[in-house]
Write an enzyme that holds these catalytic residues in place. Structure first.
Site, mmCIF file in Angstrom:
data_model
loop_
_atom_site.group_PDB
_atom_site.id
_atom_site.type_symbol
_atom_site.label_atom_id
_atom_site.label_comp_id
_atom_site.label_asym_id
_atom_site.label_seq_id
_atom_site.Cartn_x
_atom_site.Cartn_y
_atom_site.Cartn_z
ATOM 1 N N ARG A 1 0.435 -1.182 -0.075
ATOM 2 C CA ARG A 1 0.245 0.052 0.371
ATOM 3 C C ARG A 1 0.725 1.176 0.046
ATOM 4 N NH1 ARG A 1 -1.821 -3.534 3.739
ATOM 5 N NH2 ARG A 1 -3.853 -4.350 3.631
ATOM 6 N N HIS B 1 -3.575 -9.034 4.444
ATOM 7 C CA HIS B 1 -4.818 -9.093 4.647
ATOM 8 C C HIS B 1 -5.386 -9.692 6.080
ATOM 9 C CE1 HIS B 1 -6.225 -8.479 -0.458
ATOM 10 N NE2 HIS B 1 -5.481 -6.820 0.307
ATOM 11 N N HIS C 1 -3.360 2.918 -6.700
ATOM 12 C CA HIS C 1 -3.353 1.269 -5.920
ATOM 13 C C HIS C 1 -3.982 0.451 -6.709
ATOM 14 C CE1 HIS C 1 -4.825 -0.601 -2.153
ATOM 15 N NE2 HIS C 1 -5.389 -0.862 -2.521
ATOM 16 N N LYS D 1 -2.666 -1.277 7.517
ATOM 17 C CA LYS D 1 -3.507 -0.757 7.141
ATOM 18 C C LYS D 1 -4.451 -1.264 9.207
ATOM 19 C CE LYS D 1 -8.119 -1.059 4.861
ATOM 20 N NZ LYS D 1 -8.765 -0.534 3.437
ATOM 21 N N TYR E 1 -10.048 -10.340 -5.810
ATOM 22 C CA TYR E 1 -9.184 -10.002 -6.988
ATOM 23 C C TYR E 1 -10.528 -11.040 -8.359
ATOM 24 C CZ TYR E 1 -5.932 -7.009 -4.697
ATOM 25 O OH TYR E 1 -5.191 -6.480 -4.485
ATOM 26 N N ARG F 1 -1.063 -2.091 -6.717
ATOM 27 C CA ARG F 1 -1.029 -2.792 -5.435
ATOM 28 C C ARG F 1 -2.187 -4.546 -6.777
ATOM 29 N NH1 ARG F 1 -0.782 -4.841 0.010
ATOM 30 N NH2 ARG F 1 -3.320 -5.185 0.635
#
Length: 315
Positions: A145, A282, A248, A170, A291, A251
């Site tokens: 990120r 994650h 982003h 995050k 995805y 990524r």
């Protein structure tokens, strides 16, 4: 009486003490409280938010929903200290339901063009170009990120063994990121330019020419500029960023190309996805499975594999 800007100082200090990265929310909330202070408003109300929205400028419902969530969090905290503050209703913005935008998957040529354009950014000593070509290239090859990349300290970069340490992501967790030899070479080259210009420094790995850390705002401004150079965004007036593929999405591109490679190699996708989920930081693997659903090519590959398995079971 305490102004809303002063209240915001207290709110941000409290949340940062818990480890939250608030660089972007602070910019939005500062504009909101400055607007309120100019009007003489000392309390957050629905009317104040809607008046600010009308005066702030046009944007999509998704953007305003995001701004609402930031101001709403502030109002929820402030209501505990001020009986006249309204906790803004979540349904204040029509169509507020969150939907993730479809990722833009860059071609290798586009990524190469972006990095080359970043390398050509003008600056007095050349550090601006060195910073941003390295940051954007690093995100493209690691899936970091943007704030994870910018928050890396020098002590978290092990160029001898080829590791980066993300101390706080995050989700508040850390992880180690192995990097390819070519990436360590690029980071070493950048570090040599940085140290030649600024001398030995401690703290953040990515620094601007004035010696301060490279930040999120500068990242988005410079990315918008090079995106226009390579034709991914149109020209804009008044230094606006415009719309188009985002940082982003680098990524997203990393994740999608990794999964595509696994499909083509015939790997066991469910097993590999846990590895990718940990690598990307994650909290839950289903965030990584998104995805597959978001990219038509991956969805078709998954469907084809499922059909082959079904035929094998049925025969």
């Amino acid at each position: 009486m305490i102004s809303l800007s002063q209240r915001l100082d207290q709110y941000l200090a409290l949340r940062r003490s818990f480890g939250f990265d608030l660089a972007f929310p602070e910019r939005v909330l500062r504009k909101f409280t400055a607007f309120a202070d100019d009007r003489g408003d000392r309390h957050i109300t629905t009317d104040l938010f809607l008046t600010w929205k009308a005066a702030y400028g046009s944007a999509s419902n998704a953007t305003w929903a995001n701004r609402l969530s930031m101001v709403r969090g502030f109002s929820r905290w402030l209501a505990e200290h001020d009986a006249l503050t309204h906790v803004l209703p979540a349904e204040l913005i029509p169509g507020r339901k969150h939907t993730r935008p479809a990722p833009y998957i860059y071609t290798r040529e586009e990524i190469g063009s972006l990095v080359a354009a970043a390398a050509a950014l003008p600056s007095v000593y050349g550090l601006r170009s060195a910073v941003w070509q390295t940051v954007f290239g690093l995100i493209a090859v690691t899936g970091l990120r943007i704030n994870e990349a910018l928050n890396i300290d020098r002590k978290h970069v092990d160029l001898d063994r080829g590791f980066l340490q993300v101390e706080k992501s995050k989700n508040g967790t850390g992880r180690l990121i192995p990097i390819h030899e070519s990436t360590t070479e690029r980071l070493t080259s950048y570090a040599a330019v940085r140290d030649r210009i600024l001398g030995p420094t401690d703290g953040r790995f990515f620094l601007k020419e004035n010696g301060t850390p490279a930040g999120d705002c500068g990242a988005r401004y410079n990315f918008a500029e090079i995106s226009r150079v390579v034709g991914l965004r149109g020209p804009q007036l008044y230094q606006r960023h415009g719309t188009g593929p985002r940082i982003h999405d680098l990524r997203h591109t990393f994740a999608v190309r990794t999964i595509l490679g696994w499909f083509r190699e015939g790997r066991e996708i469910d097993r590999e996805m846990y590895k990718l989920s940990a690598y990307l930081g994650h909290v839950q693997p289903e965030y990584t499975y998104w995805y597959i659903e978001a990219v038509p090519e991956l969805m078709q590959l998954a469907a084809d594999r499922a059909e082959r398995r079904y035929r094998g079971y049925a025969s």
